[in-house]
Design an enzyme around this catalytic site. Sequence first.
Site, PDB file in Angstrom:
ATOM      1  N   CYS A 131    -105.085  -4.840 -42.675  1.00  0.00           N
ATOM      2  CA  CYS A 131    -104.519  -4.737 -41.420  1.00  0.00           C
ATOM      3  C   CYS A 131    -105.273  -5.640 -40.445  1.00  0.00           C
ATOM      4  CB  CYS A 131    -104.564  -3.008 -40.872  1.00  0.00           C
ATOM      5  SG  CYS A 131    -104.058  -2.941 -39.273  1.00  0.00           S
ATOM      6  N   GLY A 218     -91.938 -11.090 -40.132  1.00  0.00           N
ATOM      7  CA  GLY A 218     -90.466 -11.546 -40.158  1.00  0.00           C
ATOM      8  C   GLY A 218     -90.551 -12.789 -40.604  1.00  0.00           C
TER       9      GLY A 218
HETATM   10  C1  LIG Z   1     -94.557  -2.178 -36.747  1.00  0.00           C
HETATM   11  C2  LIG Z   1     -94.975  -2.973 -38.120  1.00  0.00           C
HETATM   12  C3  LIG Z   1     -95.872  -1.987 -38.701  1.00  0.00           C
HETATM   13  C4  LIG Z   1     -96.648  -2.175 -39.967  1.00  0.00           C
HETATM   14  N1  LIG Z   1     -97.845  -1.348 -40.324  1.00  0.00           N
HETATM   15  C5  LIG Z   1     -98.366  -1.553 -41.381  1.00  0.00           C
HETATM   16  C6  LIG Z   1     -99.224  -0.526 -42.142  1.00  0.00           C
HETATM   17  O1  LIG Z   1     -99.449   0.469 -41.614  1.00  0.00           O
HETATM   18  N2  LIG Z   1    -100.045  -1.050 -43.093  1.00  0.00           N
HETATM   19  C7  LIG Z   1     -99.696  -2.110 -43.905  1.00  0.00           C
HETATM   20  O2  LIG Z   1    -100.279  -2.340 -45.037  1.00  0.00           O
HETATM   21  N3  LIG Z   1     -98.548  -2.825 -43.499  1.00  0.00           N
HETATM   22  C8  LIG Z   1     -98.435  -2.817 -42.288  1.00  0.00           C
HETATM   23  N4  LIG Z   1     -97.233  -3.704 -41.667  1.00  0.00           N
HETATM   24  C9  LIG Z   1     -97.043  -4.957 -42.484  1.00  0.00           C
HETATM   25  C10 LIG Z   1     -95.813  -4.948 -43.236  1.00  0.00           C
HETATM   26  O3  LIG Z   1     -95.927  -3.764 -44.293  1.00  0.00           O
HETATM   27  C11 LIG Z   1     -95.504  -6.223 -44.137  1.00  0.00           C
HETATM   28  O4  LIG Z   1     -96.512  -6.503 -44.742  1.00  0.00           O
HETATM   29  C12 LIG Z   1     -95.258  -7.359 -43.148  1.00  0.00           C
HETATM   30  O5  LIG Z   1     -94.597  -6.782 -41.921  1.00  0.00           O
HETATM   31  C13 LIG Z   1     -94.625  -8.550 -43.599  1.00  0.00           C
HETATM   32  O6  LIG Z   1     -93.280  -8.228 -44.136  1.00  0.00           O
HETATM   33  P1  LIG Z   1     -92.138  -8.515 -42.986  1.00  0.00           P
HETATM   34  O7  LIG Z   1     -92.071  -9.823 -42.790  1.00  0.00           O
HETATM   35  O8  LIG Z   1     -90.914  -8.174 -44.126  1.00  0.00           O
HETATM   36  O9  LIG Z   1     -91.932  -7.500 -42.003  1.00  0.00           O
HETATM   37  C14 LIG Z   1     -96.719  -3.441 -40.570  1.00  0.00           C
HETATM   38  C15 LIG Z   1     -95.626  -4.296 -40.042  1.00  0.00           C
HETATM   39  C16 LIG Z   1     -94.890  -3.846 -38.834  1.00  0.00           C
HETATM   40  C17 LIG Z   1     -93.747  -4.972 -38.320  1.00  0.00           C
END
Ligand SMILES: Cc1cc2nc3c(=O)[nH]c(=O)nc-3n(C[C@H](O)[C@H](O)[C@H](O)COP(=O)(O)O)c2cc1C
Lengths: 306, 274
Positions: A131, A218
């Site tokens: 994180c 994204g």
């Molecule tokens: C609003 C939001 C909250 C997230 N919270 C967490 C979290 O609590 N723990 C975690 O490991 N990743 C968290 N992520 C990261 C996502 O799990 C993921 O690794 C990241 O968004 C990339 O993937 P994507 O482009 O498909 O969103 C969060 C992402 C977003 C957008």
Amino acid sequence: MSNSLLTVNIAGMNLGSPTALASGILGYTAESLRLVAEGGAGAVVTKSVGVAPRPGYPNPTVVQADSGLINAVGLPNPGIDFYVEELTYAKSLLPVPLIVSVFGYTAEEYALVSKKAVEAGADAVELNVSCPHVKYTGSEIGQNPKLLTDVVCKVKAAVQKPVIVKLSPNVTDITELAKAAENAGADALTVINTVRAVAINVETQRAVLSNIRGGLSGPAIKPIALRCVYDVFEAVKLPIFGCGGITDWRDAVEFFLAGASAVQVGTAVGSEDPTVFQAINRGVASYLKRKAYGSVNEIVGLCHQD
Amino acid sequence: MKLSGYATKINTLRTTAIVGIKDESPTVKTYTLQDDLCSKAKPGQFLMLWIPGIDEIPLSILNGGNGQVQFSVKAVGDATRHLHDMQIGDLLGVRGPFGNSFTETRGRVLLVGGGTGTAPLLFLAKRLAAKIDRLSFVVGAKTRKELVFLEELDAMCTDESAIATTEDGSYGLHCLATEPLESLLDKQKFNMIYACGPERMVRKIFDIAEKRKLPMEASLERLMRCGIGLCGSCMIGKYRVCKDGPVFKMAQLSEIKNELGISKLGFDGSRIDI
Ligand SMILES: Cc1cc2nc3c(=O)[nH]c(=O)nc-3n(C[C@H](O)[C@H](O)[C@H](O)COP(=O)(O)O)c2cc1C
Ligand SMILES: Cc1cc2nc3c(=O)[nH]c(=O)nc-3n(C[C@H](O)[C@H](O)[C@H](O)COP(=O)(O)OP(=O)(O)OC[C@H]3O[C@@H](n4cnc5c(N)ncnc54)[C@H](O)[C@@H]3O)c2cc1C
Ligand code: FES
């Protein structure tokens, strides 16, 4: 979707489809996890949970960037002792594996939360050591091979279920951390968490997020995530959940070709809806048929051949 | 651009100056902003308002048109008090409009609003006025000072004036907004009940509508962060209030009966009583 084309086994878990929900997207309540499973996800990862409750940061916590989102939600969570009840309920509702995302400030905390999560029914734990916006946890651990080794060893000693380590892209050499996780006994990796970022508003001349720094997700981060998966695939033998910017089947296939055994989808759940998993699965299946493959497993890491 | 399910334009933060402020009551003010996207909002939709350096909060849209949008804000805490201290010309950030909207029905409609929850109903009433046979309004507040939009509401009602209730008896009927409903429904047939306000009020109206088998739509509130159906802060049952709502129909309200007016998720994701 029970389709042998799309079935994968990762870290001993059988997934009916290779698309899983990424952590922090919906994922607090059992019903939100079921919604995603009904939308076609082959596994779900919960919101990250720690020892004690955290309210998260004040808004703004999520801001639109040019080709993605920047978030600094701040790991809001009710604490594992409260959350076990929701996990037990989730386990009873879900037709797919339940992966609990865990964070802590010390290796002992990671181990304690993981143990309680597994006791409540988790099929695996995913260690959020990546994180980018909370001090003393997340990527502060995931950027340091020694700390990471300690965390993974203690969690492995505490639970019998698969341990997945979610890596941060905000490091000089991601393969170093992947190797540390592998040597410490991790069963799989999730690659990647968000990319550290800032959003600035010109009229007010301020950073928008209350925490100033956040994590970019994204489409904007897909090429970075692909590079990370590509590098990690060559460095370790562990199966990989590819994650970062996956919105449609083509994105997913790119990750399989780069070396991911399965993928996780986050931001696209908001932009496309929870049925995004079905859409991706269908597209992957027809790609596999068109290319005459019998299983998604056959294309994992394919672009490393020559 | 691949993010196709929602227009990223709607979620992009726009900064805009306050062009109008109107005192509705000692605790409620109505603000007017210049914003093209929100000016096209439908009744029931909401926006996310960024008070720079302070907070970002969800607010129902009170009216839109001619490139301008209005919303009414009751001062209840840090963010809303800061907003009340702001002046014309001060900058705010806005994204949206988000969420679904009330369905427009014909025939006889009854609108029940509590506090600032009356805002989206007033917006709806304006849109419905020309198309329906009968419009009745019940508005409730704790005390006279918090009863807002009374004159406008009176003007909207077809036969009688709006029925006002206050909990302390300082104006109108000395009771909760739900109290006059049973006798109103005994006297007249309504094709639809629209409700917005404190959730326990909404719950009572739901119970009455369910018992009488009347169609109903209610706008609900939950903690909001992303506003786009991603973060899960606003879940009620299997629904995301920011995206599947904020307006819910009778059948959906039935599905979320065990939470409606009873509990919600707090900032840390734990369940708290309403
Ligand atoms: C609003 C939001 C909250 C997230 N919270 C967490 C979290 O609590 N723990 C975690 O490991 N990743 C968290 N992520 C990261 C996502 O799990 C993921 O690794 C990241 O968004 C990339 O993937 P994507 O482009 O498909 O969103 C969060 C992402 C977003 C957008
Ligand atoms: C869809 C929707 C429409 C709304 N429309 C209006 C409106 O038209 N007029 C109006 O005056 N108020 C409206 N509200 C409520 C308004 O958002 C809160 O009053 C405001 O956020 C309080 O912020 P504060 O810092 O002043 O108070 P705080 O002291 O921070 O909070 C007071 C209470 O407000 C609520 N709240 C705080 N932050 C949020 C948040 N991010 N999301 C949701 N609720 C929150 C909580 O219940 C909290 O206990 C609406 C809320 C929602 C969800
Ligand atoms: S506010 Fe984030 S899902 Fe509704």
